[in-house]
Design an enzyme around this catalytic site. Structure first.
Site, PDB file in Angstrom:
ATOM      1  NE  ARG A  77       3.014  47.691   3.864  1.00 30.92           N
ATOM      2  CZ  ARG A  77       3.061  48.980   4.056  1.00 30.92           C
ATOM      3  NH1 ARG A  77       3.959  49.498   4.844  1.00 30.92           N
ATOM      4  NH2 ARG A  77       2.204  49.778   3.485  1.00 30.92           N
ATOM      5  NE  ARG A 121      11.484  42.377  -7.686  1.00 24.91           N
ATOM      6  CZ  ARG A 121      12.575  43.100  -7.791  1.00 24.91           C
ATOM      7  NH1 ARG A 121      12.535  44.303  -8.289  1.00 24.91           N
ATOM      8  NH2 ARG A 121      13.733  42.628  -7.432  1.00 24.91           N
ATOM      9  CG  ASP A 170      10.858  46.513 -10.323  1.00 23.09           C
ATOM     10  OD1 ASP A 170      11.531  47.364  -9.700  1.00 23.09           O
ATOM     11  OD2 ASP A 170      11.285  45.915 -11.323  1.00 23.09           O
ATOM     12  CG  ASP A 214      12.598  49.038 -13.540  1.00 24.82           C
ATOM     13  OD1 ASP A 214      13.059  49.305 -12.415  1.00 24.82           O
ATOM     14  OD2 ASP A 214      12.605  47.891 -14.022  1.00 24.82           O
TER      15      ASP A 214
HETATM   16  N1  LIG Z   1      16.424  53.691 -15.282  1.00 19.04           N
HETATM   17  C1  LIG Z   1      16.356  53.237 -14.009  1.00 19.04           C
HETATM   18  N2  LIG Z   1      15.166  52.972 -13.419  1.00 19.04           N
HETATM   19  C2  LIG Z   1      15.082  52.503 -12.151  1.00 19.04           C
HETATM   20  N3  LIG Z   1      16.166  52.272 -11.358  1.00 19.04           N
HETATM   21  C3  LIG Z   1      17.377  52.514 -11.899  1.00 19.04           C
HETATM   22  C4  LIG Z   1      17.532  52.997 -13.239  1.00 19.04           C
HETATM   23  N4  LIG Z   1      18.867  53.150 -13.486  1.00 19.04           N
HETATM   24  C5  LIG Z   1      19.508  52.785 -12.372  1.00 19.04           C
HETATM   25  N5  LIG Z   1      18.636  52.402 -11.408  1.00 19.04           N
HETATM   26  C6  LIG Z   1      19.035  51.954 -10.071  1.00 19.04           C
HETATM   27  O1  LIG Z   1      18.739  50.587  -9.897  1.00 19.04           O
HETATM   28  C7  LIG Z   1      18.566  50.387  -8.510  1.00 19.04           C
HETATM   29  C8  LIG Z   1      17.990  49.006  -8.219  1.00 19.04           C
HETATM   30  O2  LIG Z   1      16.768  48.857  -8.864  1.00 19.04           O
HETATM   31  P1  LIG Z   1      15.897  47.560  -8.636  1.00 19.04           P
HETATM   32  O3  LIG Z   1      16.096  47.001  -7.271  1.00 19.04           O
HETATM   33  O4  LIG Z   1      14.499  47.915  -9.039  1.00 19.04           O
HETATM   34  O5  LIG Z   1      16.545  46.551  -9.687  1.00 19.04           O
HETATM   35  P2  LIG Z   1      15.861  45.269 -10.192  1.00 19.04           P
HETATM   36  O6  LIG Z   1      14.422  45.602 -10.449  1.00 19.04           O
HETATM   37  O7  LIG Z   1      16.159  44.120  -9.267  1.00 19.04           O
HETATM   38  O8  LIG Z   1      16.547  44.962 -11.573  1.00 19.04           O
HETATM   39  P3  LIG Z   1      16.340  45.717 -12.950  1.00 19.04           P
HETATM   40  O9  LIG Z   1      16.992  47.063 -12.818  1.00 19.04           O
HETATM   41  O10 LIG Z   1      17.028  44.820 -13.924  1.00 19.04           O
HETATM   42  O11 LIG Z   1      14.858  45.837 -13.230  1.00 19.04           O
HETATM   43  C9  LIG Z   1      17.724  51.582  -8.099  1.00 19.04           C
HETATM   44  O12 LIG Z   1      17.879  51.875  -6.724  1.00 19.04           O
HETATM   45  C10 LIG Z   1      18.286  52.701  -8.973  1.00 19.04           C
HETATM   46  O13 LIG Z   1      19.227  53.512  -8.285  1.00 19.04           O
HETATM   47  N1  LIG Z   2       8.292  38.728 -16.328  1.00 22.27           N
HETATM   48  C1  LIG Z   2       9.036  39.521 -15.535  1.00 22.27           C
HETATM   49  N2  LIG Z   2      10.212  39.059 -15.066  1.00 22.27           N
HETATM   50  C2  LIG Z   2      10.962  39.875 -14.266  1.00 22.27           C
HETATM   51  C3  LIG Z   2      10.515  41.169 -13.907  1.00 22.27           C
HETATM   52  C4  LIG Z   2       9.263  41.610 -14.418  1.00 22.27           C
HETATM   53  O1  LIG Z   2       8.812  42.749 -14.141  1.00 22.27           O
HETATM   54  N3  LIG Z   2       8.559  40.763 -15.226  1.00 22.27           N
HETATM   55  N4  LIG Z   2      11.281  41.952 -13.116  1.00 22.27           N
HETATM   56  C5  LIG Z   2      12.438  41.533 -12.656  1.00 22.27           C
HETATM   57  C6  LIG Z   2      13.253  42.409 -11.802  1.00 22.27           C
HETATM   58  O2  LIG Z   2      13.210  43.699 -12.215  1.00 22.27           O
HETATM   59  C7  LIG Z   2      12.975  40.191 -12.946  1.00 22.27           C
HETATM   60  N5  LIG Z   2      12.140  39.415 -13.800  1.00 22.27           N
END
Ligand SMILES: Nc1ncnc2c1ncn2[C@@H]1O[C@H](COP(=O)(O)OP(=O)(O)OP(=O)(O)O)[C@@H](O)[C@H]1O
Ligand SMILES: Nc1nc2c(c(=O)[nH]1)N=C(CO)CN2
Length: 162
Positions: free
Chosen positions: A84, A93, A96, A98
């Site tokens: 939020r 956050r 998250d 991924d």
């Molecule tokens: N494999 C992937 N998984 C999730 N997001 C991805 C991936 N590849 C590219 N992205 C893009 O990354 C954008 C930003 O993601 P996010 O804000 O979660 O990044 P972050 O968590 O700050 O950093 P990181 O990507 O290093 O974990 C998403 O909106 C998405 O479009």
């Molecule tokens: N230990 C840990 N560190 C982070 C993490 C996470 O999930 N675990 N995610 C981040 C941004 O994606 C940045 N740093």
């Protein structure tokens, strides 16, 4: 549509992180096109990036009837539901999600890179993933997850008691 095996990473370091991650798993599994096949233990992990609270991290294996971009859209939508407050890059956050691996697909689009480009250097991803998918071969490095784990610094990753 054919079912595809995927791996995702979950993380949280704001609010009741454990409750958020458990709730996210339920939300994923309640999505008609997504089945959560397994998830790892929960890990407390030292933050990578700017100073901020420790994270709780985990990984899950999914079976999906979705194209990669559709799955990403679902993950981002669930993140939005739980997040939020505004987020800074690599900052704290509430949730998250991924997308790490989509079968053995290699993909690079403006919005999605597969496998996740930073997964091979992140012990907070490799430790939980090795618990549930040790033999999954990373399609770019051609190394199994358990092999990638051998060169990772796991000092900041601690398994939480059940
Ligand atoms: N494999 C992937 N998984 C999730 N997001 C991805 C991936 N590849 C590219 N992205 C893009 O990354 C954008 C930003 O993601 P996010 O804000 O979660 O990044 P972050 O968590 O700050 O950093 P990181 O990507 O290093 O974990 C998403 O909106 C998405 O479009
Ligand atoms: N230990 C840990 N560190 C982070 C993490 C996470 O999930 N675990 N995610 C981040 C941004 O994606 C940045 N740093």
């Amino acid at each position: 549509m054919k079912l595809t095996k995927c791996a995702i990473a979950l993380g949280s370091n704001l609010g009741d992180s454990l409750a958020t991650l458990k709730s996210a798993i339920l939300t994923l599994n309640n999505t008609p096109e997504i089945a959560v096949k397994s998830h790892s233990s929960w890990y407390q992990t030292a933050p990578v990036g700017p100073p901020q609270p420790d994270y709780i991290n985990a990984c899950a294996i999914l079976e999906v009837a979705l194209e990669p971009e559709q799955l990403l859209a679902n993950l981002l939508e669930i993140e939005r539901k739980f997040n939020r407050i505004r987020r800074e890059k690599w900052g704290p956050r509430t949730l998250d999600l991924d997308l790490l691996l989509y079968d053995n697909l290699i993909l690079e689009t403006p919005t999605l890179t597969l496998p996740h480009p930073r997964m091979t250097e992140r012990a907070f991803v490799l430790v939980p993933l090795a618990e549930i998918a040790p033999d999954w071969v990373h399609p770019v490095t051609k190394s199994a997850i358990v092999q990638l784990l051998q060169t990772a610094d796991c000092s900041g990753v601690q398994k939480l008691p059940l």
